[in-house]
Design an enzyme around this catalytic site. Sequence first.
Site, PDB file in Angstrom:
ATOM      1  CG  ASP A 147      -7.219  -9.262  12.456  1.00 30.94           C
ATOM      2  OD1 ASP A 147      -7.799 -10.063  11.687  1.00 30.94           O
ATOM      3  OD2 ASP A 147      -7.253  -8.031  12.290  1.00 30.94           O
ATOM      4  CD  GLU A 156      -1.006  -3.695   8.221  1.00 30.93           C
ATOM      5  OE1 GLU A 156      -0.420  -3.410   7.162  1.00 30.93           O
ATOM      6  OE2 GLU A 156      -2.077  -4.333   8.280  1.00 30.93           O
ATOM      7  CG  ASN A 197       6.639 -10.576   5.507  1.00 34.49           C
ATOM      8  OD1 ASN A 197       5.516 -11.041   5.319  1.00 34.49           O
ATOM      9  ND2 ASN A 197       7.613 -10.689   4.614  1.00 34.49           N
ATOM     10  CG  ASP A 206      -2.638  -6.000  -1.447  1.00 39.13           C
ATOM     11  OD1 ASP A 206      -3.152  -6.234  -2.558  1.00 39.13           O
ATOM     12  OD2 ASP A 206      -1.892  -5.039  -1.240  1.00 39.13           O
ATOM     13  CE  LYS A 215      -0.303  -4.831 -12.856  1.00 44.51           C
ATOM     14  NZ  LYS A 215       0.786  -3.870 -13.075  1.00 44.51           N
ATOM     15  CG  ASP A 228     -13.662  -6.760  -1.267  1.00 46.80           C
ATOM     16  OD1 ASP A 228     -12.565  -7.352  -1.241  1.00 46.80           O
ATOM     17  OD2 ASP A 228     -13.757  -5.516  -1.304  1.00 46.80           O
TER      18      ASP A 228
END
Length: 210
Positions: free
Chosen positions: A40, A65, A92, A118, A122, A154
Amino acid sequence: MAAVRVRQHVNPLSSKYQTPTSPPDWTQIYADLTLPLHLDIGCAKGQFLLSMAQLEPDWNYLGLEIREPLVLEANKLRDEHLLQNLHYLFCNANNSLRPLLSSFPSGILQRVTIQFPDPWFKKRHQKRRVVQTDTVAELATYLASGGWVFIQSDVKQVAIEMCDRFHSHSSFQRTSSEWLTTNPLPVPTERERFTEAKGEPVYRALFEKS
């Protein structure tokens, strides 16, 4: 003791995160290293994997993470549940997939999830998104044939971009040309539940490694 404030957004391109993570000795982490592996990417607090690891003890689970405090808390919770098929790793993912995945037995990686990454809205920040061309290439190298990658967001534009990158690699085939209406996994993420509770859409797709 005051709770540690965890940043919501972490720039993976900053100098702090440019050193790839060295893999641990997996035999000291997993009770049975021969079990199939579910990766994951961007596991956040790790609640999704915590539930999955308990539901499916015949799988190993690894969450990556970039926010270290979340990883420390997730592993503490893992230990409280005495789970030996689950581990969370601070890294990372954009530069650590190769050293991490190459340290596992060949063909062991069978499922990958990338859920609500995330979005970095921009334009100048979009190179920070986790699903880059190199990410897809690394997963194509180490994912077992017949294994699959499940993605959801989403944010439609982010979901489309992820799909485009997997679709452009010859090793991956999308299982449906339409967005999936349901999650093929038995556990929804916190973000997924939150989004659906508001009546907003979730854009899901499944890619199989040929």
